[in-house]
Design a protein around this motif. Structure first.
Motif, PDB file in Angstrom:
ATOM      1  N   SER A  12       0.711  -1.319  -0.066  1.00  0.00           N
ATOM      2  CA  SER A  12      -0.065   0.088  -0.002  1.00  0.00           C
ATOM      3  C   SER A  12       0.915   1.127   0.041  1.00  0.00           C
ATOM      4  CB  SER A  12      -0.698  -0.075   1.328  1.00  0.00           C
ATOM      5  OG  SER A  12      -1.509   1.056   1.470  1.00  0.00           O
ATOM      6  N   ARG A  13       0.576   2.281  -0.699  1.00  0.00           N
ATOM      7  CA  ARG A  13       1.146   3.376  -0.761  1.00  0.00           C
ATOM      8  C   ARG A  13       0.610   4.570   0.570  1.00  0.00           C
ATOM      9  NH1 ARG A  13       1.319   5.544  -7.297  1.00  0.00           N
ATOM     10  NH2 ARG A  13       3.157   3.965  -7.576  1.00  0.00           N
ATOM     11  N   ALA A  15      -1.545   2.995   3.457  1.00  0.00           N
ATOM     12  CA  ALA A  15      -1.893   2.290   4.657  1.00  0.00           C
ATOM     13  C   ALA A  15      -0.542   2.245   5.482  1.00  0.00           C
ATOM     14  CB  ALA A  15      -2.624   0.938   4.604  1.00  0.00           C
ATOM     15  N   TYR A  16      -0.622   1.910   6.838  1.00  0.00           N
ATOM     16  CA  TYR A  16       0.660   1.772   7.638  1.00  0.00           C
ATOM     17  C   TYR A  16       0.985   0.322   7.695  1.00  0.00           C
ATOM     18  CZ  TYR A  16      -0.435   6.558   8.852  1.00  0.00           C
ATOM     19  OH  TYR A  16      -0.838   7.894   8.654  1.00  0.00           O
ATOM     20  N   ASP A  17       0.241  -0.407   6.903  1.00  0.00           N
ATOM     21  CA  ASP A  17       0.530  -1.905   6.911  1.00  0.00           C
ATOM     22  C   ASP A  17       0.088  -2.402   5.625  1.00  0.00           C
ATOM     23  OD1 ASP A  17       1.756  -4.362   7.763  1.00  0.00           O
ATOM     24  OD2 ASP A  17       0.039  -4.946   9.106  1.00  0.00           O
ATOM     25  N   LYS A  18       0.591  -3.345   5.151  1.00  0.00           N
ATOM     26  CA  LYS A  18      -0.072  -4.134   3.913  1.00  0.00           C
ATOM     27  C   LYS A  18      -1.706  -4.215   4.120  1.00  0.00           C
ATOM     28  CE  LYS A  18       3.971  -6.439   2.412  1.00  0.00           C
ATOM     29  NZ  LYS A  18       4.699  -7.729   1.970  1.00  0.00           N
ATOM     30  N   ASP A  70      -7.268   2.143  -0.136  1.00  0.00           N
ATOM     31  CA  ASP A  70      -6.309   1.066   0.081  1.00  0.00           C
ATOM     32  C   ASP A  70      -7.163  -0.461   0.069  1.00  0.00           C
ATOM     33  OD1 ASP A  70      -7.624   1.903   2.694  1.00  0.00           O
ATOM     34  OD2 ASP A  70      -6.088   0.470   3.811  1.00  0.00           O
ATOM     35  N   ASP A 191     -11.678  -3.435   8.455  1.00  0.00           N
ATOM     36  CA  ASP A 191     -10.842  -2.433   9.503  1.00  0.00           C
ATOM     37  C   ASP A 191     -11.780  -2.280  10.660  1.00  0.00           C
ATOM     38  OD1 ASP A 191      -8.851  -2.414   7.674  1.00  0.00           O
ATOM     39  OD2 ASP A 191      -8.944  -0.519   7.125  1.00  0.00           O
ATOM     40  N   HIS A 238      -5.986  -5.706   7.882  1.00  0.00           N
ATOM     41  CA  HIS A 238      -4.579  -5.545   7.935  1.00  0.00           C
ATOM     42  C   HIS A 238      -4.082  -6.441   8.984  1.00  0.00           C
ATOM     43  CE1 HIS A 238      -4.801  -1.649   5.781  1.00  0.00           C
ATOM     44  NE2 HIS A 238      -5.828  -1.656   6.396  1.00  0.00           N
ATOM     45  N   PRO A 288       4.110   9.768  10.816  1.00  0.00           N
ATOM     46  CA  PRO A 288       2.549  10.271  10.890  1.00  0.00           C
ATOM     47  C   PRO A 288       1.882   9.734  11.948  1.00  0.00           C
ATOM     48  CG  PRO A 288       3.030   8.019   9.365  1.00  0.00           C
ATOM     49  CD  PRO A 288       4.376   8.703   9.940  1.00  0.00           C
ATOM     50  N   HIS A 289       2.689   9.143  12.994  1.00  0.00           N
ATOM     51  CA  HIS A 289       1.894   8.469  13.966  1.00  0.00           C
ATOM     52  C   HIS A 289       1.074   9.592  14.993  1.00  0.00           C
ATOM     53  CE1 HIS A 289       3.140   4.443  12.978  1.00  0.00           C
ATOM     54  NE2 HIS A 289       4.525   4.871  12.963  1.00  0.00           N
ATOM     55  N   LEU A 292      -2.244  10.072  13.759  1.00  0.00           N
ATOM     56  CA  LEU A 292      -3.242   9.182  14.137  1.00  0.00           C
ATOM     57  C   LEU A 292      -3.688   9.207  15.708  1.00  0.00           C
ATOM     58  CD1 LEU A 292      -1.405   5.679  12.872  1.00  0.00           C
ATOM     59  CD2 LEU A 292      -3.250   7.329  11.513  1.00  0.00           C
TER      60      LEU A 292
END
Length: 325
Positions: A12-13, A15-18, A70, A191, A238, A288-289, A292
């Motif tokens: 993913s470009r 999301a923070y995970d696949k 995503d 999600d 995810h 970027p955390h 969130l």
């Protein structure tokens, strides 16, 4: 025929995970969610399908859980290549009917929330530009290949030799659905349930799209709904989950309650702006955390407001939260 659902983690470009997509084999090869539309993601998906003797052209249906790129960005290209039916809720449909209008509306709602919350202008612009970049991984879904189900749930879908009930599970997304196989006690949670607490994303309300939704209170309602289900296997959007569902939701709910209490304490100490409170709660978080954390801070304040513990006042600087006790 196999009832197995095969997890395919795609790059993913954004999301923070696949992002997970799930492949159901059989007479109706099906993808649940489909990832983003860019070369590496498509190549990864093609390679995974080839492991089971399939090509993109063999897909018969694609089922979408919610309107985040995503999870649905590649649906248009996949549908045009395969002729697959694309099943989605009536809540996701507006993104197909007019992606640009929906994206622009979401950006407008977010910009207003960021401004009211006291986020610095340079940071606001950074995240707005990130949203605009969603266009780069989107492919337009052919409207004639779309089949709709009710966002509110109650209907059933057929795949993996099983009957899946559509559940409405807002919180992370206001238009999110999960799918439940009662016989096999399996939950495709998307999600709504993740290995770590989902982010209560700021989105526009369904009834008043110019206003933002109160996502975290919705998420806790979803947790309560899902915790009542007998579930042996969780299939999240995810990562992977081994912890029993009720136990996991209890842990994440307790974490939310703890952070909400911390938020109230900071308000009572004289911190009245969302951004200021987020800086106290997530002082060590880097971008970027931190973003969130900022989003969740707004959710904690929403919970406190809904529960009557704070009031949100409006002044020249934006939202100002004050304790009622």
């Amino acid at each position: 025929m196999s009832t197995e659902l095969i997890r395919i983690p795609l790059p993913s470009r954004f999301a923070y995970d696949k992002v997970n997509v799930y492949l159901a084999l059989g007479d109706t090869p099906t993808l649940i969610d489909c990832g983003e539309y860019f070369p590496k993601s498509i190549e990864t998906l093609q390679a995974a399908l080839a492991d089971y003797g399939l090509k993109i052209q063999d897909l018969a249906q694609i089922i979408l859980t919610h309107a985040h790129v995503d999870h649905m960005g590649a649906a248009g290209w996949l549908a045009s290549q395969s002729g697959a039916v694309v099943r989605m809720s009536e809540g996701v449909w507006p993104w197909v009917a007019d992606f640009e209008a929906c994206l622009s509306q979401r950006i407008t709602v977010l910009q207003e929330a960021y401004r009211q919350a006291g986020m610095p202008e340079t940071m606001q612009q950074m995240f707005v530009e990130g949203l605009k970049a969603f266009r780069s991984v989107w492919s337009q879904i052919p409207p004639e290949q779309v089949a709709l189900f009710d966002l509110a749930g109650g209907q059933t879908l057929q795949f993996a030799q099983s009957t899946w009930e559509v559940l409405y599970t807002p919180g992370h997304s206001v238009v999110q659905n999960s799918f439940y196989d009662a016989q096999g006690q399996r939950l495709i949670s998307a999600d709504a349930v993740l290995p770590q607490t989902p982010v209560a994303v700021v989105e526009q309300r369904l009834d008043k799209p110019t206003l933002r939704s109160y996502s975290l209170p919705q998420m806790l309602d979803t947790f309560e709904q899902l915790a009542r289900l007998p579930v042996k296997q969780i299939l999240p959007g995810h990562g992977t989950i081994d912890t029993p569902l009720a136990e996991l939701l209890k842990q994440q709910g307790m974490r939310i309650e703890h952070r909400t209490e911390e938020t109230l304490a900071w308000v009572r100490r004289g911190h009245h702006r969302v951004f200021d409170i987020a800086q106290q709660l997530y002082a060590k978080a880097a971008l970027p955390h931190f973003f969130l954390g900022f989003t969740m801070t707004l959710g904690y304040l929403d919970l406190l407001e809904v529960r009557g513990l704070v009031v949100c006042e409006q002044d020249a600087q934006g939202w100002r939260y004050v304790s009622k006790s």
